[in-house]
Design a protein around this motif. Structure first.
Motif, PDB file in Angstrom:
ATOM      1  N   THR A  24     -20.529 -47.730  29.191  1.00 51.17           N
ATOM      2  CA  THR A  24     -21.229 -46.454  30.324  1.00 51.17           C
ATOM      3  C   THR A  24     -19.988 -46.400  30.990  1.00 51.17           C
ATOM      4  O   THR A  24     -19.299 -44.845  31.542  1.00 51.17           O
ATOM      5  CB  THR A  24     -22.240 -46.991  31.179  1.00 51.17           C
ATOM      6  N   ASN A  25     -19.468 -47.079  31.616  1.00 53.70           N
ATOM      7  CA  ASN A  25     -17.501 -46.583  32.306  1.00 53.70           C
ATOM      8  C   ASN A  25     -16.581 -45.985  31.708  1.00 53.70           C
ATOM      9  O   ASN A  25     -16.312 -44.558  32.764  1.00 53.70           O
ATOM     10  CB  ASN A  25     -17.346 -48.063  33.283  1.00 53.70           C
ATOM     11  N   LEU A  27     -17.448 -43.538  29.789  1.00 52.11           N
ATOM     12  CA  LEU A  27     -18.197 -42.401  29.401  1.00 52.11           C
ATOM     13  C   LEU A  27     -18.155 -41.532  30.669  1.00 52.11           C
ATOM     14  O   LEU A  27     -18.008 -40.655  30.816  1.00 52.11           O
ATOM     15  CB  LEU A  27     -19.725 -42.920  28.863  1.00 52.11           C
ATOM     16  N   GLY A  28     -18.324 -42.548  31.222  1.00 51.17           N
ATOM     17  CA  GLY A  28     -18.757 -41.663  33.080  1.00 51.17           C
ATOM     18  C   GLY A  28     -17.096 -40.832  33.119  1.00 51.17           C
ATOM     19  O   GLY A  28     -17.421 -40.215  33.593  1.00 51.17           O
ATOM     20  N   LEU A  31     -16.614 -37.734  30.857  1.00 50.53           N
ATOM     21  CA  LEU A  31     -17.150 -36.588  31.371  1.00 50.53           C
ATOM     22  C   LEU A  31     -17.073 -36.259  32.733  1.00 50.53           C
ATOM     23  O   LEU A  31     -16.793 -35.009  33.324  1.00 50.53           O
ATOM     24  CB  LEU A  31     -18.572 -37.263  31.955  1.00 50.53           C
ATOM     25  N   PHE A  32     -16.294 -36.438  33.559  1.00 53.30           N
ATOM     26  CA  PHE A  32     -15.943 -36.230  34.340  1.00 53.30           C
ATOM     27  C   PHE A  32     -14.110 -35.656  34.369  1.00 53.30           C
ATOM     28  O   PHE A  32     -14.042 -34.682  35.147  1.00 53.30           O
ATOM     29  CB  PHE A  32     -15.446 -37.286  35.800  1.00 53.30           C
ATOM     30  N   PRO A  35     -14.072 -31.451  31.930  1.00 50.15           N
ATOM     31  CA  PRO A  35     -14.577 -29.952  32.574  1.00 50.15           C
ATOM     32  C   PRO A  35     -12.703 -29.661  33.008  1.00 50.15           C
ATOM     33  O   PRO A  35     -12.460 -28.451  32.284  1.00 50.15           O
ATOM     34  CB  PRO A  35     -15.003 -29.392  33.740  1.00 50.15           C
ATOM     35  N   TRP A  59       8.642 -10.649  16.110  1.00 46.12           N
ATOM     36  CA  TRP A  59       7.184 -10.034  16.613  1.00 46.12           C
ATOM     37  C   TRP A  59       7.610  -9.276  17.683  1.00 46.12           C
ATOM     38  O   TRP A  59       8.069  -9.824  19.120  1.00 46.12           O
ATOM     39  CB  TRP A  59       6.065 -10.941  16.696  1.00 46.12           C
ATOM     40  N   ASN A  60       7.093  -7.922  17.823  1.00 42.92           N
ATOM     41  CA  ASN A  60       7.124  -6.845  19.596  1.00 42.92           C
ATOM     42  C   ASN A  60       6.257  -6.997  20.157  1.00 42.92           C
ATOM     43  O   ASN A  60       5.606  -6.657  21.506  1.00 42.92           O
ATOM     44  CB  ASN A  60       7.697  -5.781  19.032  1.00 42.92           C
ATOM     45  N   GLY A  61       5.050  -7.848  19.700  1.00 42.93           N
ATOM     46  CA  GLY A  61       4.572  -7.956  20.360  1.00 42.93           C
ATOM     47  C   GLY A  61       3.097  -6.797  20.806  1.00 42.93           C
ATOM     48  O   GLY A  61       1.534  -7.054  21.125  1.00 42.93           O
ATOM     49  N   LEU A  62       2.866  -5.762  19.352  1.00 44.54           N
ATOM     50  CA  LEU A  62       2.603  -5.323  19.090  1.00 44.54           C
ATOM     51  C   LEU A  62       1.300  -5.325  17.430  1.00 44.54           C
ATOM     52  O   LEU A  62       2.118  -5.675  16.993  1.00 44.54           O
ATOM     53  CB  LEU A  62       2.587  -3.965  18.812  1.00 44.54           C
ATOM     54  N   GLY A  63       0.137  -5.897  17.608  1.00 45.62           N
ATOM     55  CA  GLY A  63      -0.587  -5.732  16.208  1.00 45.62           C
ATOM     56  C   GLY A  63      -0.188  -6.630  16.397  1.00 45.62           C
ATOM     57  O   GLY A  63       0.453  -7.486  17.456  1.00 45.62           O
ATOM     58  N   TYR A 271      12.576 -13.910  29.992  1.00 44.16           N
ATOM     59  CA  TYR A 271      12.517 -12.635  30.403  1.00 44.16           C
ATOM     60  C   TYR A 271      12.705 -11.578  29.189  1.00 44.16           C
ATOM     61  O   TYR A 271      11.690 -10.658  28.938  1.00 44.16           O
ATOM     62  CB  TYR A 271      12.163 -12.950  31.450  1.00 44.16           C
ATOM     63  N   PHE A 275      10.231  -9.702  26.946  1.00 42.81           N
ATOM     64  CA  PHE A 275       9.841  -8.574  28.095  1.00 42.81           C
ATOM     65  C   PHE A 275      10.640  -7.439  28.649  1.00 42.81           C
ATOM     66  O   PHE A 275       9.572  -6.248  28.995  1.00 42.81           O
ATOM     67  CB  PHE A 275       8.623  -9.245  29.568  1.00 42.81           C
ATOM     68  N   LEU A 280       8.860 -10.788  21.199  1.00 42.11           N
ATOM     69  CA  LEU A 280       8.412 -11.942  21.996  1.00 42.11           C
ATOM     70  C   LEU A 280       8.233 -12.917  20.912  1.00 42.11           C
ATOM     71  O   LEU A 280       8.374 -14.293  21.909  1.00 42.11           O
ATOM     72  CB  LEU A 280       6.689 -11.315  22.493  1.00 42.11           C
TER      73      LEU A 280
ATOM     74  N   PHE B   7     -23.870 -43.237  37.795  1.00 45.34           N
ATOM     75  CA  PHE B   7     -23.217 -42.411  36.460  1.00 45.34           C
ATOM     76  C   PHE B   7     -24.356 -41.622  36.292  1.00 45.34           C
ATOM     77  O   PHE B   7     -24.554 -40.163  35.540  1.00 45.34           O
ATOM     78  CB  PHE B   7     -23.631 -43.233  35.285  1.00 45.34           C
ATOM     79  N   SER B  10     -23.484 -37.709  37.672  1.00 37.44           N
ATOM     80  CA  SER B  10     -22.074 -37.144  36.964  1.00 37.44           C
ATOM     81  C   SER B  10     -22.663 -36.413  36.030  1.00 37.44           C
ATOM     82  O   SER B  10     -22.379 -35.700  35.722  1.00 37.44           O
ATOM     83  CB  SER B  10     -20.980 -38.552  36.869  1.00 37.44           C
ATOM     84  N   ILE B  14     -22.429 -32.260  35.430  1.00 36.87           N
ATOM     85  CA  ILE B  14     -22.222 -32.420  34.427  1.00 36.87           C
ATOM     86  C   ILE B  14     -23.401 -31.082  33.658  1.00 36.87           C
ATOM     87  O   ILE B  14     -23.093 -29.817  32.770  1.00 36.87           O
ATOM     88  CB  ILE B  14     -21.325 -32.927  33.241  1.00 36.87           C
ATOM     89  N   PHE B  17     -23.301 -27.946  35.815  1.00 35.93           N
ATOM     90  CA  PHE B  17     -22.098 -27.091  35.386  1.00 35.93           C
ATOM     91  C   PHE B  17     -21.914 -26.652  34.341  1.00 35.93           C
ATOM     92  O   PHE B  17     -21.730 -24.956  33.521  1.00 35.93           O
ATOM     93  CB  PHE B  17     -21.391 -27.907  35.394  1.00 35.93           C
ATOM     94  N   GLN B 101      -1.732  -6.481  22.986  1.00 34.16           N
ATOM     95  CA  GLN B 101      -1.391  -7.766  21.729  1.00 34.16           C
ATOM     96  C   GLN B 101      -3.572  -8.205  21.816  1.00 34.16           C
ATOM     97  O   GLN B 101      -3.614  -8.202  20.704  1.00 34.16           O
ATOM     98  CB  GLN B 101      -0.754  -9.046  22.959  1.00 34.16           C
ATOM     99  N   ALA B 123       1.101   0.631  15.694  1.00 33.14           N
ATOM    100  CA  ALA B 123      -0.300  -0.321  15.692  1.00 33.14           C
ATOM    101  C   ALA B 123      -1.519   0.416  15.854  1.00 33.14           C
ATOM    102  O   ALA B 123      -2.541  -0.800  15.996  1.00 33.14           O
ATOM    103  CB  ALA B 123      -0.208  -1.561  17.412  1.00 33.14           C
TER     104      ALA B 123
END
Lengths: 314, 444
Positions: A24-25, A27-28, A31-32, A35, A59-63, A271, A275, A280, B7, B10, B14, B17, B101, B123
């Motif tokens: 359970t620990n 798992l807790g 879960l925390f 996200p 690849w030039n980024g288009l298509g 860059y 760009f 790319l 627990f 929590s 979630i 959320f 893109q 493109a």
């Protein structure tokens, strides 16, 4: 045995209760973390793998990316003189940062960390550049560095003193150092803050004892302050090196890596190809190489600076 | 007990959320269904349409003028909602690359035509509006000039609203001070004038080579004067029938002619690190006698000068002809601005662009000094004598060469700019510079 008995106060058979609690620990915990983990996977891990994937394409980024060129991008980068020049520039910035910027920050931290009158004011002033946005800082330094003595303060002062104006951003031999001046101005406050917190953790008793034993302030600094600050210094060196490898905004705005690659860093190189030239795939490959640099440095640095742990014998 | 409680909490957190994440998604879908249904069922007079429009006029008067045109159009067409996104030039390019893109292009957006546009067309991101241009016996087509810059293989994917020219702008007072009586028409006269200015203690030319493109235009003009229209067209040919090369004599000679300016010391102190604004400021403050710049130069040099007035006696002349070169003094290198139409644009978006490029709105563009209008008859709106000069240079041009970096694939602009800067810095010979550009072109 003591551990066992404290866990067994409720009368339920201890083995099963222990393992259940462990499940359970964890798992807790899971879960925390979920996200945060999901966001990390989507916005950090996934893009890294996408970059690795794109780095094998022209690849030039288009298509969609269709022209797979294998490791050709990596070959081209590592044989490109401009990229090698950017690595040298980054190394110069690292050496200068470690040799000038960090000692300066440490010096100022010891000054404003002690009984200097009005030290809170100085602390704020020194920390101010770090709070300022990088774009603002870059534009401000561009104005100061302007080659025209009537528009740029630094050349204005030089001309007023009957000295030759300096091509701060136009002389290919000078430009990297001009950039470094701006970088130092921008970031020394951050390192100073690190050192200040480090200094606060040093017990005054030790310094007092040294003082009573007749140590002068230099001896006290080199034999007490510096060794006790070592873990802070390690952190600050680590952040300084990684920051130098990734340095982009100030350099790009002030010089665009020029004139003729004289102030190119790996990030401006990335860059430029990603760009400005819209390559790319090539830009992704540069990003991956930078990533490898940072990871390798981190691993080596951690190995080198690991404190011998006497308790575990490692 | 405590652990169990935490627990439980929590789990609740979630769950909340996760559920809230789901619940926010649900309502957004509902209205779509709701709005679609009545429109389809009742044939409402006009379906609501949202047009997304990205432009790069971040400053007034253009900013307000565009807004007003959009507001007027929305007032006349209540079903149309125009969402304007104003972006700074560089930010626009970066953001456009990103959205392209994903294939989510705006309905109407800033375009410079040619090279970049060809890539967008290939493109599949743009909409062919040739039929709309040709509708009603080509009413829209005939009202505008310079449409070719926004056409790919004869099909238009956008329209221009501003077409200018790059020319030399000069300070008449400084020319008089150096004893120069008439503007140069040939390259050797030009070099002599530079020498005279320098001898009089005046910086002949200001250039912002830190930004690279201002200096690139000097080289581009030299190429077009030496090689004529053919040299560049032959080298820039993307087909297999390409006859030219960027290592052709015209390109290399252009490098050597440019080198004469650098070696002569005709540029201002610190030109290698100067920005475009620095160059305009040097000219506007009377510290340099000439700049090579587009139709924007008169206003930009004034804005960057110390007194905000700029050069008192401003003059303009065409880039001089190079002796023995194939190009004429009246050939123009220039470019302008236009709007491209995104692939998913509704007919209303095209109608709105038609409205933007109408004679009345083009006259506003002219009156605001935002650009050189392309609609026929709109030049009457030009009040600024400098703009009239540019407009005449364009109208009298024997050949109109679009900016090199606009004709070529977008990557080439960066490559040419980087390469030509080496001539200014003296770190590479013209041959090496041309070889670098050619290698970059072949890699495209």
């Amino acid at each position: 045995m003591s551990l066992f008995s404290t866990a067994n106060h409720s009368g339920i058979p201890s083995g099963s209760k222990n393992s259940m609690r462990r499940i359970t620990n964890s798992l807790g915990i899971f879960l925390f973390l979920l996200p945060g983990l999901v966001i990390f996977l989507i916005f950090v891990i996934y893009p890294i793998f996408r970059s690795i994937y794109f780095s094998t394409f022209d690849w030039n980024g288009l298509g969609p990316a269709v022209d797979n060129v294998g490791i050709q991008n990596y070959k081209d980068i590592l044989t490109d003189k401009v990229f090698l020049k950017s690595i040298i520039n980054v190394l110069i910035i690292i050496v200068l940062s470690l040799g000038i910027q960090l000692p300066l920050a440490l010096l100022l931290a010891t000054l404003v960390g002690r009984d200097l009158p009005g030290r809170a004011v100085y602390r704020t002033i020194f920390f101010l550049p770090y709070v300022l946005s990088e774009v603002n800082a870059a534009i401000m330094w561009m104005l100061l560095f302007n080659a025209d003595p009537e528009r740029g303060l630094l050349n204005g002062i030089l001309v007023a003193l009957n000295l030759q104006p300096v091509g701060w951003l136009s002389d290919m031999k000078v430009v990297l150092f001009s950039v470094f001046i701006a970088l130092t101005w921008k970031y020394f406050g951050f390192h100073m803050l690190l050192y200040l917190t480090g200094l606060q953790n040093i017990p005054t008793e030790i310094e007092e004892a040294a003082c009573i034993d007749g140590a002068n302030s230099f001896q006290s600094f080199f034999h007490i302050t510096l060794p006790l600050l070592s873990s802070t210094i390690k952190t600050s060196v680590y952040m300084s090196v990684l920051g130098s490898i990734q340095q982009f905004i100030l350099v790009w705005i002030m010089t665009k890596g020029g004139p003729v690659n004289a102030s190119e860093t790996m990030a401006t190189y990335m860059y430029r190809f990603g760009f400005v030239r819209f390559d790319l795939g090539y830009g992704s490959a540069v990003a991956i190489i930078m990533f490898i640099f940072c990871v390798v440095f981190s691993l080596i640095y951690q190995q080198l600076t690991r404190e011998p742990d006497y308790l575990t014998g490692l | 007990m405590n652990r169990k409680l935490s627990f439980l909490i929590s789990i609740i957190f979630i769950a909340v959320f996760a559920l809230s994440a789901c619940s926010t998604a649900a309502p957004t879908e509902a209205p779509v269904v709701a709005t679609d249904a009545p429109a389809a069922a009742t044939e409402a007079p006009a379906e609501p349409v949202v047009i997304t429009w990205w432009h790069i006029s971040t400053k007034d008067p253009a900013l307000s003028s565009w807004q007003k045109m959009a507001d007027d159009y929305m007032a006349a067409h209540p079903n149309v909602k125009i969402e304007i996104t104003v972006l700074e030039n560089e930010a626009f390019k970066t953001k456009l690359t990103t959205v392209m893109q994903s294939g989510e292009v705006p309905d109407i957006f800033q375009s410079w035509g040619q090279g970049g546009m060809i890539e967008q067309v290939n493109a599949g991101l743009l909409q062919d509006i040739t039929d709309e241009l040709d509708a009603n016996n080509g009413e829209w087509r005939n009202s505008l000039g310079a449409l070719d810059a926004f056409a790919v293989n004869g099909r238009n994917y956008g329209v221009p609203w501003d077409m200018g020219a790059v020319t030399f702008w000069y300070n008449k007072d400084l020319f008089a001070q150096a004893g120069i009586e008439k503007t140069p028409e040939t390259w050797s006269e030009f070099l002599e004038d530079c020498e005279k200015l320098k001898a009089a203690g005046i910086t002949p030319i200001a250039v912002g080579e830190g930004d690279k493109w201002p200096g690139m235009h000097i080289w581009a003009y030299l190429v077009s004067r030496i090689g004529g229209a053919e040299a560049f067209a032959a080298a820039a040919d993307m087909s297999d029938a390409r006859t030219g090369s960027f290592e052709d004599p015209a390109f290399i000679q252009a490098g050597y002619e440019l080198k004469k300016l650098v070696d002569g010391g005709y540029f201002q102190e610190g030109f290698l690190g100067a920005t475009h604004d620095d160059m305009q400021a040097a000219f506007g403050n009377g510290k340099a006698a000439m700049i090579l710049g587009g139709q924007w130069s008169p206003s930009v040099q004034a804005a960057n000068s110390a007194d905000l007035q700029g050069v008192k006696n401003l003059g303009m002349f065409n880039f001089p002809a190079v002796e023995g070169g194939a190009g004429l003094v009246t050939d123009i290198v220039g470019g302008g601005n236009g709007f491209a139409i995104g692939k998913d644009a509704e007919p209303e978006a095209i109608d709105f662009v038609k409205y933007l490029t109408s004679l009345e709105n083009q006259i506003i563009i002219a009156q605001d000094n935002t650009g050189i209008p392309v609609a026929k008859g709109a030049e009457v709106g030009l009040t600024d004598p400098n703009m009239v000069m540019v407009s005449q240079a364009v109208a009298n041009s024997t050949y109109y060469q679009l900016y090199f970096d606009q004709v070529l694939p977008s990557a080439m602009g960066g490559i040419i700019n980087d390469a030509v800067q080496k001539i200014f810095a003296g770190t590479a010979t013209p041959e090496e510079v041309c070889a670098e550009i050619e290698a970059g072109f072949l890699a495209q």
